[in-house]
Design an enzyme around this catalytic site. Structure first.
Site, PDB file in Angstrom:
ATOM      1  CG  ASP A 110       5.805  15.188 -24.463  1.00  0.00           C
ATOM      2  OD1 ASP A 110       6.101  15.006 -23.264  1.00  0.00           O
ATOM      3  OD2 ASP A 110       5.390  16.268 -24.905  1.00  0.00           O
ATOM      4  CG  ASP A 120      18.399   2.761  12.828  1.00  0.00           C
ATOM      5  OD1 ASP A 120      18.707   1.635  13.268  1.00  0.00           O
ATOM      6  OD2 ASP A 120      18.262   3.007  11.611  1.00  0.00           O
ATOM      7  NE  ARG A 150      17.390   2.512   1.164  1.00  0.00           N
ATOM      8  CZ  ARG A 150      18.710   2.631   1.093  1.00  0.00           C
ATOM      9  NH1 ARG A 150      19.401   1.744   0.422  1.00  0.00           N
ATOM     10  NH2 ARG A 150      19.324   3.630   1.678  1.00  0.00           N
ATOM     11  N   GLY A 185      16.277   3.211  19.678  1.00  0.00           N
ATOM     12  CA  GLY A 185      15.232   2.292  20.131  1.00  0.00           C
ATOM     13  C   GLY A 185      14.974   1.210  19.107  1.00  0.00           C
ATOM     14  CG  ASP A 186      13.630  -3.345  18.585  1.00  0.00           C
ATOM     15  OD1 ASP A 186      12.838  -3.241  17.625  1.00  0.00           O
ATOM     16  OD2 ASP A 186      14.197  -4.410  18.897  1.00  0.00           O
ATOM     17  CG  PHE A 187      11.354  -0.239  13.908  1.00  0.00           C
ATOM     18  CD1 PHE A 187      11.165  -1.596  13.705  1.00  0.00           C
ATOM     19  CD2 PHE A 187      12.148   0.464  12.995  1.00  0.00           C
ATOM     20  CE1 PHE A 187      11.753  -2.262  12.636  1.00  0.00           C
ATOM     21  CE2 PHE A 187      12.750  -0.207  11.914  1.00  0.00           C
ATOM     22  CZ  PHE A 187      12.549  -1.576  11.751  1.00  0.00           C
TER      23      PHE A 187
HETATM   24  C1  SAM Z   1      17.862  -1.043   4.927  1.00  0.00           C
HETATM   25  S1  SAM Z   1      18.239   0.098   6.159  1.00  0.00           S
HETATM   26  C2  SAM Z   1      17.356   1.510   5.612  1.00  0.00           C
HETATM   27  C3  SAM Z   1      17.891   2.776   6.139  1.00  0.00           C
HETATM   28  C4  SAM Z   1      17.148   4.035   5.740  1.00  0.00           C
HETATM   29  N1  SAM Z   1      15.759   3.982   6.096  1.00  0.00           N
HETATM   30  C5  SAM Z   1      17.326   4.323   4.272  1.00  0.00           C
HETATM   31  O1  SAM Z   1      16.431   4.114   3.481  1.00  0.00           O
HETATM   32  O2  SAM Z   1      18.422   4.759   3.926  1.00  0.00           O
HETATM   33  C6  SAM Z   1      17.299  -0.476   7.530  1.00  0.00           C
HETATM   34  C7  SAM Z   1      17.468   0.347   8.771  1.00  0.00           C
HETATM   35  O3  SAM Z   1      16.530  -0.102   9.737  1.00  0.00           O
HETATM   36  C8  SAM Z   1      17.172  -0.198  10.991  1.00  0.00           C
HETATM   37  N2  SAM Z   1      16.470  -1.198  11.822  1.00  0.00           N
HETATM   38  C9  SAM Z   1      16.371  -2.522  11.582  1.00  0.00           C
HETATM   39  N3  SAM Z   1      15.655  -3.113  12.568  1.00  0.00           N
HETATM   40  C10 SAM Z   1      15.305  -2.129  13.424  1.00  0.00           C
HETATM   41  C11 SAM Z   1      14.551  -2.110  14.614  1.00  0.00           C
HETATM   42  N4  SAM Z   1      14.033  -3.239  15.122  1.00  0.00           N
HETATM   43  N5  SAM Z   1      14.359  -0.930  15.240  1.00  0.00           N
HETATM   44  C12 SAM Z   1      14.893   0.217  14.730  1.00  0.00           C
HETATM   45  N6  SAM Z   1      15.607   0.253  13.585  1.00  0.00           N
HETATM   46  C13 SAM Z   1      15.812  -0.901  12.945  1.00  0.00           C
HETATM   47  C14 SAM Z   1      18.586  -0.626  10.615  1.00  0.00           C
HETATM   48  O4  SAM Z   1      19.485  -0.354  11.686  1.00  0.00           O
HETATM   49  C15 SAM Z   1      18.830   0.203   9.388  1.00  0.00           C
HETATM   50  O5  SAM Z   1      19.353   1.458   9.717  1.00  0.00           O
END
Ligand code: SAM
Length: 615
Positions: free
Chosen positions: A88, A482, A524, A507-509
């Site tokens: 500590d 997501d 994550r 959507g798709d990021f």
């Molecule tokens: C490992 S999980 C993590 C979830 C959350 N962020 C957490 O920490 O609890 C990954 C997440 O990313 C989303 N994901 C994966 N590819 C994606 C994309 N191209 N566009 C949007 N979301 C996506 C998945 O559907 C999932 O919900």
């Protein structure tokens, strides 16, 4: 003192560090010590007023931390350590108590009180030696000591003070400075052990080990009855080993706690880091060695126990998954006192099988303990039930292909059963949800986010993290972004009283336009993506950000030497495309997209976090 022989005396012993401080880890690992980290649960609430001198307070806290871990491990971890180390660090100045700054003005008040003056940094260290007796009782021996280092701050101009405060570094540190980072620039001199100021007096520690192992083991304080938490007042401190610490001066000044144990600040990483990293990643000499260097000796009972524990680990995991799937923890919680036959009837299983499961599953040893109640019941607020089912249904088959995955270097995921069904998706979401519920508050409160008004949690899944952010930051609205297939299932996970500052966008990021926000959250996500997708995603975020926007990353940060934590290393075995990184590696990655790392927080709650600012 000869360092290596002392450290080598510990080879083959289960050495445990009762602290999550990354700096302590680093210092001890650099010295070649192999140890496990089990952060102490001891609440640092000792009454400072009861101690005559600041170092007594630090030593007592270190002792309580180490004893708590030594006491807990045989029951909760089912193994008895050989040595537990607790530490500590406190700072004492002019009789003043300095706490962690609550805001910039508080940081200013603290730093200006240190300006131009000398203060003392004390680290109290406790070494608990555990000996298992034949009747399975544990005998504990305690050695404690402290080290003092004097630090003098230069006269700090207003400009300098504010520049330092505005760097953000003081905000998560008691007393408002970290000597190993930008704060080093404020220091005029250090008298004594520098590492003591960083958090661990390595030199003094090695001298004590030398004393313990080479000279006076028999004279150690020994007790088979551990002091209880209420024994933690100075009057109950057991007689200590005669140690060099006794010659150190004591001061009657007041103390303040060093609360930045689990945080560190990395400022604007330079190319030096890049070079180090290249050396590290390509230099085999830095890989952990598993070859024995000395003579072959008889294995100790502890060695064999550890190997058996590893060999049987998969059986214990499967027993836990099975018990969870059969909702055994729910049953034992709601109807305590059932015998094996009654349990078997309730869970519709054979009596013999149930009896074996109840007897054999190590996790079931905790059925009456808080652990099962808090984490294993399916309806507990921090239930891991969802994650355990994911481990059982997805990770277990995946790991059964580990051998060929290692041999072929191929993706294990191709071999697992598909989780694209609705049921598979829900199971995955439940798993993500359970971890996010446990770690969410820690991540949401890791940094001061008061300047942000809107956040977007990319890949935010069920919104569990988003709700934690909304709760922790009353001025913040959070959009969960997501994939459509995930967003359409989010209703299953809504909290009882959903906050209307949380909204969901499908959507798709990697392809679609990202919702506008001044803070983006990536929890994550990066570890699981291949490099090209990581760069696409980070480029899109960078394009969506204006200067000053934040990017909050949450992942398991590997130790810089990639020797731990084991959870991160084991997870990497199941990752087909992505990779695990250290905090420095993430920092460099984000820097290449224009984000400067402002803060890094290593937590002891499953995930770590990093806050970066768009330059
Ligand atoms: C490992 S999980 C993590 C979830 C959350 N962020 C957490 O920490 O609890 C990954 C997440 O990313 C989303 N994901 C994966 N590819 C994606 C994309 N191209 N566009 C949007 N979301 C996506 C998945 O559907 C999932 O919900």
């Amino acid at each position: 003192m000869v360092l290596n022989p002392v450290i080598s005396k510990l080879a083959g012993k289960l050495v445990v560090l009762a602290s999550a401080s990354p700096r302590r880890l680093e210092i001890l690992r650099s010295a070649g010590l192999r140890f496990e980290v089990v952060p102490s649960w001891f609440k640092e609430t000792l009454d400072k007023g009861l101690f005559k001198a600041p170092h007594e307070y630090a030593v007592e806290t270190a002792k309580q931390k180490a004893l708590e871990v030594a006491r807990r491990m045989p029951f909760k971890h089912l193994k008895t350590p050989d040595i537990v180390i607790g530490a500590d660090t406190i700072v004492s100045v002019d009789g003043m108590i300095l706490e962690k700054p609550v805001d910039k003005h508080d940081a200013y008040r603290m730093l200006s009180s240190l300006s131009g003056k000398e203060h003392s940094v004390f680290t109290g260290v406790a070494i608990v030696l555990c000996h298992e007796k034949e009747n399975e009782e544990v005998d504990y021996q305690l050695v404690d000591f402290y080290e003092e280092t004097k630090v003098k701050f230069a006269d700090l101009s207003e400009d300098m003070l504010w520049e330092y405060i505005n760097s953000g570094e003081p905000m998560d540190k008691a007393g408002g400075y970290g000597i190993q980072a930008l704060g080093g620039m404020l220091v005029e001199y250090v008298h004594g052990d520098f590492l003591n100021v960083v958090g661990f007096p390595l030199n003094h520690f090695c001298k004590q080990l030398d004393l313990i192992y080479n000279f006076c083991t028999s004279s150690l304080k020994s007790t088979s009855t551990l002091p209880s938490r209420s024994d933690n007042l100075p009057t109950s401190v057991p007689t200590q080993l005669p140690s060099s610490s006794q010659g150190l001066p004591s001061h009657n000044s007041s103390v303040k706690r060093e609360e930045s144990e689990s945080s560190q600040t990395l400022v604007n990483s330079t190319s030096k880091h890049t070079d180090n990293r290249k050396v590290k990643l390509h230099d085999n000499a830095t890989l952990p060695s598993i070859t024995r260097r000395g003579q072959v000796t008889e294995p100790t009972r502890g060695d064999l126990e550890r190997i058996c524990e590893l060999m049987d680990g998969f059986k214990a995991s499967k027993a836990l998954f099975t018990a969870s799937k059969l909702c055994l923890f729910d049953l034992l919680h709601s109807r305590p006192g059932l015998d094996a036959a009654q349990v078997a009837q309730e869970i519709k299983a054979s009596e013999k099988g149930t009896e074996c499961l109840l007897e054999a599953c190590p996790a079931l040893l905790f059925i009456n303990a808080d652990l099962a109640t808090d984490f294993l019941r399916s309806d507990a607020p921090f239930s891991l039930h969802g994650y355990l089912q994911h481990c059982n249904e997805t990770m277990w088959p995946l790991f059964s292909h580990l051998e060929s995955a290692v041999q072929e270097g191929t993706s294990q995921r191709e071999k697992k059963t598909s989780s694209s069904s609705r049921e598979g998706k829900l199971r995955f979401m439940k798993a993500m949800h359970s971890i996010a519920k446990i770690t969410g508050k820690t991540i949401a409160t890791a940094f001061d986010l008061s300047t942000y008004k809107s956040a977007c949690d990319l890949g935010g899944c069920t919104g569990a993290l988003a709700y934690e952010f909304a709760e922790a930051h009353p001025g913040l609205s959070v959009t969960v972004f997501d994939l459509p297939a995930v967003v359409e299932l989010n209703e299953f996970f809504h909290p009882q009283h959903p906050d209307n500052r949380v909204s969901f966008v499908a959507g798709d990021f990697l392809k679609d336009e990202l919702p506008k926000a001044d803070l983006y959250i990536l929890a994550r996500i990066l570890h699981d993506l291949p490099d090209e997708k990581v760069h696409i995603l980070l480029s899109k975020i960078a394009d969506a950000c204006t200067a000053g926007c934040g990017l909050l990353l949450s992942e398991i940060f590997l130790d810089e030497d990639r020797r731990g934590p084991s959870r991160g290393l084991l997870q990497a075995l199941s990752m087909s495309e992505g990779k695990q990184r250290s905090a420095t590696e993430y920092s460099l990655l984000l820097k290449s997209h224009g984000f400067i790392t402002a803060h890094i927080r290593h937590t002891d709650n499953l995930l770590d976090a990093m806050l970066c600012i768009k330059a």
